[in-house]
Design a protein around this motif. Structure first.
Motif, mmCIF file in Angstrom:
data_model
loop_
_atom_site.group_PDB
_atom_site.id
_atom_site.type_symbol
_atom_site.label_atom_id
_atom_site.label_comp_id
_atom_site.label_asym_id
_atom_site.label_seq_id
_atom_site.Cartn_x
_atom_site.Cartn_y
_atom_site.Cartn_z
ATOM 1 N N GLU A 44 0.855 -1.416 -0.140
ATOM 2 C CA GLU A 44 0.195 0.031 0.207
ATOM 3 C C GLU A 44 0.679 1.328 0.165
ATOM 4 N N GLN B 2 -6.161 5.026 -10.338
ATOM 5 C CA GLN B 2 -5.358 3.815 -10.816
ATOM 6 C C GLN B 2 -5.789 2.310 -9.936
ATOM 7 N N SER B 3 -5.972 1.182 -10.735
ATOM 8 C CA SER B 3 -6.465 -0.290 -9.796
ATOM 9 C C SER B 3 -5.455 -1.128 -10.389
ATOM 10 N N THR B 5 -6.600 -5.276 -10.550
ATOM 11 C CA THR B 5 -6.974 -6.395 -10.538
ATOM 12 C C THR B 5 -5.729 -7.882 -10.536
ATOM 13 N N TYR B 25 -6.059 -3.742 -15.330
ATOM 14 C CA TYR B 25 -5.720 -2.200 -14.693
ATOM 15 C C TYR B 25 -6.853 -1.334 -15.365
ATOM 16 N N SER B 27 -7.627 2.200 -15.363
ATOM 17 C CA SER B 27 -7.497 4.433 -15.534
ATOM 18 C C SER B 27 -8.075 4.977 -16.639
ATOM 19 N N VAL B 102 0.412 2.253 -8.029
ATOM 20 C CA VAL B 102 -0.923 1.598 -6.921
ATOM 21 C C VAL B 102 -0.253 0.257 -8.113
#
Lengths: 112, 113
Positions: A44, B2-3, B5, B25, B27, B102
């Motif tokens: 994180e 952004q993320s 998975t 991802y 974004s 991230v």
């Protein structure tokens, strides 16, 4: 190959105590970061630092946390009053541009 | 924001078999994409990165990844794994500009003799 150096590798502290985690970034890097990884969980983002100030911080980085670059070579993370849930691996990273991070080996913080 | 998975939390595979670790991802801006490896009790080591140009990226230890913009994916592959590849693998995304890197939740690759 240049490395990011973190000390200590493992620190045990009592709940409520202040702790300072130290990092020496790569010398020509301009961007500095702290991340943490609670055991078994994802890595994180905590905070990024550029041009002697915080450029971005996450919700985790509350008033108990602070960062400093006291002498142009070290980059420190201070936790003012540690809680049990602060137990984690803390990673320092640096980069010359704002991508391509190099991570240190981490400091495992255990709060008892 | 952004993320990332990573669809598989654990992937067991026999030695010398091929492996693919999946990463998707999201974004709203252009991204840089990374794969990091974490060996037990060690830090994060960069395997490979996509910044621009060729969508097929080769990294260290025989790994490669392909950026697929339409699928928003950046899957990691190796044609033949070794016992020493047993580790946790993290996909990470960074938007252009001053946004942080991230990470996904990681995929534990276990190579079985």
């Amino acid at each position: 190959e240049p490395e990011v150096t973190q000390t200590p590798s493992h620190q045990v502290t009592q709940m409520g105590q202040e702790v300072i985690l130290r990092c020496v970034p790569i010398s020509n890097h301009l961007y500095f970061y702290w991340y943490r990884q609670i055991l078994g969980q994802k890595v994180e983002f905590l905070v990024s630092f550029y041009n002697n100030e915080i450029s971005e911080k996450s919700e985790i980085f509350d008033d108990q946390f602070s960062v400093e670059r006291p002498d142009g070579s070290n980059f420190t993370l201070k936790i003012r009053s540690t809680k049990l849930e602060d137990s984690a691996m803390y990673f320092c990273a640096s980069s010359r541009v704002n991508y391509g991070y190099t991570f240190g080996s981490g400091t495992r913080l255990t709060v008892v | 924001a952004q993320s990332v998975t990573q669809l598989d939390s654990q992937v067991p595979v026999f030695e010398e078999a091929p492996v693919e670790l999946r990463c998707n991802y999201s974004s709203s801006v252009s991204v840089y994409l990374f794969w990091y490896v974490q060996y037990p009790n060690q830090g994060l080591q960069l395997l490979l990165k996509y910044l621009s140009g060729s969508t097929l990226v080769k990294g260290i230890n025989g790994f490669e990844a392909e950026f697929n913009k339409s699928q928003t994916s950046f899957h990691l592959r190796k044609p033949s794994v070794h016992i020493s590849d047993t580790a946790e693998y993290f996909c990470a995304v960074k938007g252009t500009g001053n946004t942080p890197l991230v990470f996904g939740k990681g995929t534990r690759l276990s190579v079985i003799a």
